[in-house]
Design an enzyme around this catalytic site. Structure first.
Site, mmCIF file in Angstrom:
data_model
loop_
_atom_site.group_PDB
_atom_site.id
_atom_site.type_symbol
_atom_site.label_atom_id
_atom_site.label_comp_id
_atom_site.label_asym_id
_atom_site.label_seq_id
_atom_site.Cartn_x
_atom_site.Cartn_y
_atom_site.Cartn_z
ATOM 1 N N SER A 39 15.189 -40.285 -11.832
ATOM 2 C CA SER A 39 16.020 -41.897 -11.847
ATOM 3 C C SER A 39 16.569 -42.809 -13.460
ATOM 4 O O SER A 39 17.124 -43.835 -13.687
ATOM 5 C CB SER A 39 15.640 -42.346 -10.873
ATOM 6 O OG SER A 39 15.522 -42.471 -9.664
ATOM 7 N N LYS B 114 19.948 -43.860 -14.248
ATOM 8 C CA LYS B 114 20.630 -45.315 -13.461
ATOM 9 C C LYS B 114 20.553 -46.329 -14.690
ATOM 10 O O LYS B 114 21.528 -47.281 -14.743
ATOM 11 C CB LYS B 114 19.430 -45.795 -12.223
ATOM 12 C CG LYS B 114 19.837 -44.762 -11.294
ATOM 13 C CD LYS B 114 18.658 -45.678 -9.772
ATOM 14 C CE LYS B 114 18.887 -45.014 -8.954
ATOM 15 N NZ LYS B 114 17.596 -43.606 -8.334
ATOM 16 N N SER C 203 14.808 -48.591 -7.232
ATOM 17 C CA SER C 203 15.695 -47.951 -7.989
ATOM 18 C C SER C 203 16.460 -46.762 -6.917
ATOM 19 O O SER C 203 16.559 -45.728 -6.679
ATOM 20 C CB SER C 203 14.869 -46.118 -8.824
ATOM 21 O OG SER C 203 14.954 -45.230 -8.831
#
Length: 507
Positions: free
Chosen positions: A81, A84, A141
């Site tokens: 993640s 992102k 997230s």
């Protein structure tokens, strides 16, 4: 007899149905529950199941550009993640360009709604405001919202991933390849600790107003409060962001930014064995190295390059098992069957970092200077340690068979470009001086940095270092010669705007 036979057959089919039901439960049960049971069973038999994802770490002084710590900083890892961060970088670009606003409504597609957790859980056709999307990405997230953003900007996830990789190259992230906007498992999606530090620095320099969202402790949406997965926020003084990440293949990842007493560092931990172990390692790194950081900003910002692309390094990634989810909050997804990875080749423009990347061949001349003070506007500055290695080819060794779940490792074969012809300073015209250093290598690095930053103005200039003795101390001036007054002054104005000290002098 016939009755007993029918009873026997009924019992037989009853047993078969029971077995099928048990099998169905086993197949459809929560992977996290399955993983917990495997671990519990192993402990019951006196065995351990060590979780050892490949790890990396990196700490950089943002003010000076000096690398304070590194461990396998350029080895390929999966970002999870942390992906992102780049998704938000491209979204912040759209905000700054005025193409969207914080209250712009983004539509949720069926593909977005179908993403694996962690996610916000919106239905196809629903909308979400850009500001809420930012907070959902930072705190929850949310994988579904990452796809919403990707489709809004790129039209589809594949095109957005191409834009992400292109932006990575522009920022000098030479080892990063994006295949999606969320960080959900993809064997071709790779990065390095050094690259993530560069991104962590760049997003703050470029978008200081929007960067504050990374410090959001809680996001409340439709009456539901979602805490930030970054547990160091609010618990470690000076931490102001930025992002966590997890998949089975990546381990527990974290990029952190810390500011204390004018000092500023960005630290990266990839491949932690658990969330707690990752956080403990990060606490140790930032606590130790913030004290060694400079309190004065001398390093230039990481700028984006706009030069045309060139051939990229090829990444051959070993078989690494993907996971079924990328949920930072519930990191217990079961391993899936690994997918062999083919080599990926991308067009790579020269990195956009202001720190040195490729060597500049220079001529060193020796001058016996008078006792007067050096006329540089940057006398002896802090070391400009490169935050980006020279472009290399990275070959990842295969770990076992196609079904192996062993972590991968990397080995780098570095081949520098052929040396440039030696430049001889011209005796007439104007010179541009970009610093004076006690170490000649630092002077050369500054020349390289300045020439990359102002290639149009300094691309044809003669780069050289000039050794000057001042009492018992030797300094190396970093200079460009062969310029007329107009070009020299224009180059200095440009470099100063980009935080590189400069003075134009008549030769």
């Amino acid at each position: 007899m016939i009755r007993r036979s029918a009873t026997s057959r009924g019992a037989h089919w009853g047993i078969v149905s029971l077995i099928a039901a048990v099998a169905l439960v086993a197949v459809t049960s929560d992977p996290a529950d399955a993983a917990r049971k495997r671990k519990k069973g192993a402990k019951a038999h006196g065995r351990t199941l060590p979780y050892q994802p490949p790890s990396s770490a990196f700490v950089i002084d943002v003010n000076s550009g000096a690398v304070l710590f590194q461990d396998s900083a350029d080895a390929l890892r999966h970002p999870a993640s942390l992906t992102k961060i780049m998704t938000l970088y491209l979204l912040f670009e759209q905000l700054d360009a005025g193409k969207i606003k914080l209250d712009t409504q983004l539509t949720v597609s069926a593909r977005a709604a179908g993403q694996a957790p962690s996610k916000l859980g919106l239905k196809p056709g629903q909308t979400i405001a850009v500001e809420d999307a930012i907070k959902a990405l930072v705190t929850k997230s949310a994988n579904d919202i990452a796809v919403v953003v990707a489709e809004a900007i790129g039209g589809n996830v594949d095109e957005f991933a191409r834009l992400m990789t292109q932006k990575a190259r522009a920022l000098g992230m030479s080892r990063t390849v994006y295949r999606n906007a969320s960080g959900l498992p993809d064997p071709d999606q790779v990065t390095s600790a050094r690259d993530q530090a560069s991104l962590g620095r760049a997003i703050q320099d470029r978008f200081p107003r929007h960067y504050r969202y990374f410090a959001t402790p809680v996001f409340t949406y439709n009456g539901r409060a979602m805490r930030n997965h970054n547990k160091l926020l609010g618990s470690v003084a000076g931490i102001d962001g930025i992002k966590t990440g997890y998949t089975n293949a990546s381990g527990f990842n974290l990029v952190s930014s810390m500011r204390r007493a004018g000092r500023h560092i960005v630290a990266v931990v990839l491949g932690g064995r658990s969330g707690g172990a990752r956080d403990a390692q990060m606490r140790g790194l930032v606590g130790k190295y913030i004290e060694l950081a400079s309190a004065k900003r001398t390093a230039p910002i990481i700028a984006e390059t706009t030069e045309p692309p060139r051939q990229a390094p090829k990444f051959a990634v070993s078989s690494v098992p993907p996971t079924t989810s990328s949920n930072d909050a519930s990191p217990t997804a079961a391993l899936a069957t690994p997918t062999p990875v083919t080599a990926a080749s991308l067009a790579v423009p020269p990195p956009g970092s202001a720190e040195p990347i490729q060597p500049v061949t220079v001529k060193t001349i020796h001058v016996k200077a008078p006792g007067s003070v050096d006329n540089s506007s940057a006398a002896v500055s802090a070391p400009q340690t490169s935050s980006q290695p020279a472009p290399v080819q990275v070959a990842l060794a295969e770990q076992g068979s196609a079904t192996s779940t062993a972590p991968y490792s990397a080995r780098a074969n570095i081949s520098l470009p052929p040396p440039m012809p030696k430049a001889h300073p011209r005796s007439s015209g104007w010179v541009v001086q970009v610093g004076a250093f006690e170490d000649e290598n630092e002077a050369k690095q500054r020349l390289n940095s300045a020439q990359i930053r102002a290639k149009t103005l300094l691309g044809t200039a003669d780069a050289f270092t000039e050794k000057v003795l001042k009492g018992d101390k030797a300094l190396f001036r970093a200079r460009f010669a062969g310029l007329d007054k107009e070009k020299a002054e224009a180059a200095c104005r440009y470099l100063k705007r980009n935080d590189i000290a400069c003075v134009a002098l008549k030769n």
